[in-house]
Design an enzyme around this catalytic site. Sequence first.
Site, PDB file in Angstrom:
ATOM      1  N   ASP A  67      42.064   7.177  26.251  1.00  0.00           N
ATOM      2  CA  ASP A  67      41.334   6.591  25.839  1.00  0.00           C
ATOM      3  C   ASP A  67      41.399   5.000  25.701  1.00  0.00           C
ATOM      4  O   ASP A  67      42.163   4.686  26.467  1.00  0.00           O
ATOM      5  CB  ASP A  67      41.032   6.735  24.538  1.00  0.00           C
ATOM      6  CG  ASP A  67      42.655   7.242  23.692  1.00  0.00           C
ATOM      7  OD1 ASP A  67      43.346   6.722  24.141  1.00  0.00           O
ATOM      8  OD2 ASP A  67      41.954   8.290  22.989  1.00  0.00           O
ATOM      9  N   ASN A 136      43.980  13.306  10.715  1.00  0.00           N
ATOM     10  CA  ASN A 136      42.631  13.644  10.422  1.00  0.00           C
ATOM     11  C   ASN A 136      41.878  14.473  11.106  1.00  0.00           C
ATOM     12  O   ASN A 136      41.283  15.480  10.982  1.00  0.00           O
ATOM     13  CB  ASN A 136      41.276  12.775   9.775  1.00  0.00           C
ATOM     14  CG  ASN A 136      41.156  11.850  10.876  1.00  0.00           C
ATOM     15  OD1 ASN A 136      41.990  11.897  12.689  1.00  0.00           O
ATOM     16  ND2 ASN A 136      40.723  10.772  11.194  1.00  0.00           N
ATOM     17  N   HIS A 138      42.121  14.955  14.535  1.00  0.00           N
ATOM     18  CA  HIS A 138      40.977  13.902  15.826  1.00  0.00           C
ATOM     19  C   HIS A 138      41.435  13.678  16.758  1.00  0.00           C
ATOM     20  O   HIS A 138      42.473  14.260  17.173  1.00  0.00           O
ATOM     21  CB  HIS A 138      40.899  11.624  15.862  1.00  0.00           C
ATOM     22  CG  HIS A 138      42.301  11.345  15.510  1.00  0.00           C
ATOM     23  ND1 HIS A 138      42.182  10.649  14.861  1.00  0.00           N
ATOM     24  CD2 HIS A 138      42.977  10.920  16.341  1.00  0.00           C
ATOM     25  CE1 HIS A 138      43.205   9.924  15.356  1.00  0.00           C
ATOM     26  NE2 HIS A 138      43.524  10.065  16.443  1.00  0.00           N
ATOM     27  N   GLU A 143      36.567  11.562  16.036  1.00  0.00           N
ATOM     28  CA  GLU A 143      36.320  11.398  15.001  1.00  0.00           C
ATOM     29  C   GLU A 143      36.063  12.480  13.939  1.00  0.00           C
ATOM     30  O   GLU A 143      34.804  13.171  14.365  1.00  0.00           O
ATOM     31  CB  GLU A 143      36.291  10.012  14.264  1.00  0.00           C
ATOM     32  CG  GLU A 143      37.192   8.981  14.646  1.00  0.00           C
ATOM     33  CD  GLU A 143      38.654   8.770  13.826  1.00  0.00           C
ATOM     34  OE1 GLU A 143      39.261  10.105  13.611  1.00  0.00           O
ATOM     35  OE2 GLU A 143      39.762   7.693  13.906  1.00  0.00           O
TER      36      GLU A 143
END
Length: 241
Positions: A67, A136, A138, A143
Amino acid sequence: MRIMIVNDYEEMSKKAAHIIASQIVLKPNSILGFATGSTPINTYKELINLYKNGVIDFSEVTSFNLDEYFELSKDNPQSYDYFMKANLFNHINIDDDRINIPNGMTDNIERECAEYEKKMKEAGGIDLQLLGIGRNGHIGFNEPADHFQSDTHLVQLDDDTIEANSRFFDSVDEVPTKAISMGIGSIMRAKKILLFASGTGKAEAIYDTVKGPITPRVPASILQLHPDVVIIADKEAASRL
């Protein structure tokens, strides 16, 4: 899914580096997927040491990064392009032409994402994909959502992710709110996946990844369906397993 529980961050980093090094030794022209953030820093230091000691050679390696922040220039110290050069690429003999990182300053996001996918496919696919994991759940910047996003795409970052990444910036207001990320499909097409995690802050995410239901609300849970995944977690990150 193979799970390796180690004592601490240092041991995790060395084991991860040795797995990556083994991939390069066995296949010198490997296609490697790299990750950023605080977790891989010592793994990259160990890879640099192995290179300097003549154990591994990166001259035939091709890399693809997971990313990059959207609308953050490559020369910004917080860009992932800058991170990879500072923490790995500037210290090894990888060919610049074999380094692939999404262009966060693109003026055509759809084209950038499509071309990134095309490059990965034309290279023959990722042999070994390195992953960290967010609190979380990810992976990359995929996400929690209502569905799994397949290919490379533009992501709206969760408040939790922005808050977690604010430690790298002067203030939370400076953290980009969007990023270009490989999709879940892009990641799952890798032949082998190596995910590592350290610290109690990742314990819930690791538990949900390994033992929870497969759900896009925990993106990493999809790894349960991959045929060749290794998870390296220190005792704190694995404390709920």
